[in-house]
Design a protein around this motif. Structure first.
Motif, mmCIF file in Angstrom:
data_model
loop_
_atom_site.group_PDB
_atom_site.id
_atom_site.type_symbol
_atom_site.label_atom_id
_atom_site.label_comp_id
_atom_site.label_asym_id
_atom_site.label_seq_id
_atom_site.Cartn_x
_atom_site.Cartn_y
_atom_site.Cartn_z
ATOM 1 N N LYS A 62 2.800 37.193 47.510
ATOM 2 C CA LYS A 62 2.950 38.527 47.757
ATOM 3 C C LYS A 62 4.653 38.464 48.594
ATOM 4 O O LYS A 62 5.204 39.689 48.613
ATOM 5 N N ARG A 63 5.725 37.538 47.820
ATOM 6 C CA ARG A 63 6.962 37.691 48.730
ATOM 7 C C ARG A 63 7.908 37.267 48.590
ATOM 8 O O ARG A 63 7.573 35.918 47.954
ATOM 9 N N THR A 64 8.654 37.692 48.155
ATOM 10 C CA THR A 64 9.649 37.119 47.879
ATOM 11 C C THR A 64 10.767 35.873 48.888
ATOM 12 O O THR A 64 11.123 36.242 50.313
ATOM 13 N N MET A 65 11.665 34.695 48.191
ATOM 14 C CA MET A 65 11.544 34.076 49.386
ATOM 15 C C MET A 65 12.179 32.676 48.552
ATOM 16 O O MET A 65 12.380 32.931 47.021
ATOM 17 N N SER A 66 12.870 31.835 49.099
ATOM 18 C CA SER A 66 13.694 30.735 48.122
ATOM 19 C C SER A 66 12.415 29.366 47.275
ATOM 20 O O SER A 66 12.141 28.843 47.913
ATOM 21 N N SER A 67 12.718 29.279 46.174
ATOM 22 C CA SER A 67 12.574 28.241 45.949
ATOM 23 C C SER A 67 13.490 26.966 45.943
ATOM 24 O O SER A 67 13.457 27.234 46.919
#
Length: 316
Positions: free
Chosen positions: A281-286
């Motif tokens: 449910k959150r945006t992060m770095s791949s």
């Protein structure tokens, strides 16, 4: 309510089991004026249609074998024809959730491609190539990926080896990895294909018009999806006997919980800029390796070359 009373269309692959099925039911319940088009093999679609129709009457199916470029293009054409004829309301979202995880890297499609990459990467591109012109802003595309692409102990618990990116000419052919007939090679092909999915999202994000977003969605570890059973070996054993014990922790989701999170990503409840990586449910770095414009451009060029070989495929 008839088709003319619905206001938008969602096209979705991977909606016949696991988190995709749960997400589809959640979307139909939360968005009653949406028409869902399920792209799946006819037998699989027939099994789940009663469950979906129990939630909403606005569901239809298109038969497709995502391991066949001909079938994938034909299915996309059917959706295009329905949209053009006004049989479906405007297309607002495309969800590429289908994926395979196999017991080796030697499975070959009718086109001669390695099956994992054909389904997880090539089919996604072919569908988006045909359907994206029909999207009406604001719109969203969601491509399901996996934290298996990290290939490290922290993200996979050691169940997946490191990715082994190579030129697409090699990766899309059976036998691309050392000891390609082993379960470990099958896991490597899966992880590497999910890296390719992120590359594809980045490249599409550069090319899509404003108002049409695309995100890579990582559900992380989910029990009961059946995906690991296709891979055999330790993955299947761990998913059946070890991972369920972790459901009481934040590390693991059930299909129902993960499906709701996927539905949030599809509907836009989970905010994410185009090209981003959404973890639950959150945006992060791949992974660090997943940001490589040269590889992204090379993959795009290879996929476009394949698409251009089909005389029925329209130019991008």
């Amino acid at each position: 309510m008839t088709v003319t009373e619905t206001t938008e269309t969602i096209v979705m692959t991977g909606a016949t089991r696991g988190i995709g099925l749960e997400a589809a039911k959640a979307l139909l319940q939360l968005e009653p004026r949406t028409h869902l088009v399920v792209l799946a093999r006819a037998a699989s679609a027939a099994r789940v249609m009663p469950d979906l129709l129990a939630v909403s009457p606005h569901v239809s199916t298109v038969d497709v074998d995502l391991a066949s470029t001909k079938s994938t293009n034909a299915a996309a054409q059917q959706v295009e024809d329905r949209l053009d004829a006004g049989c479906l309301p405007a297309l607002s979202r495309v969800v590429c959730n289908a994926g395979v995880h196999l017991d080796s890297a030697l499975h070959t499609t009718v086109d001669g491609y390695e099956r994992t990459f054909a389904v997880n990467v090539l089919a996604t591109h072919l569908l988006l190539r045909r359907l994206h012109p029909h999207l009406r802003s604001p719109a969203r595309i969601v491509v399901t990926v996996s934290d298996a692409h990290f290939g490290d102990l922290r993200h996979t618990g050691g169940t997946f080896p490191r990715t082994a990116w190579n030129s697409p000419d090699i990766l899309f052919r059976p036998g691309a990895y050392r000891r390609s007939g082993t379960v470990r090679a099958g896991r490597r092909a899966y992880a590497t294909s999910k890296l390719g999915g992120i590359f594809l999202v980045h490249e599409w994000a550069r090319r899509l018009p404003e108002g049409i977003d695309i995100v890579a969605y990582n559900p992380s570890l989910v029990i009961g999806t059946g995906l690991a059973s296709e891979a055999g070996g330790a993955s299947d054993f761990l998913m059946r006997n070890v991972v369920p014990a972790l459901t009481a922790t934040p590390l693991v989701d059930t299909p129902g919980v993960a499906g709701l999170k996927l539905a949030d990503a599809i509907s836009g409840v989970t905010k994410a800029p185009s090209g981003s990586y959404v973890h639950r449910k959150r945006t992060m770095s791949s992974s660090k390796d997943s940001y490589d414009p040269a590889r992204e451009a090379e993959l795009w060029a290879w996929l476009e070359n394949v698409a251009d070989q089909d005389p029925a495929s329209p130019p991008l």
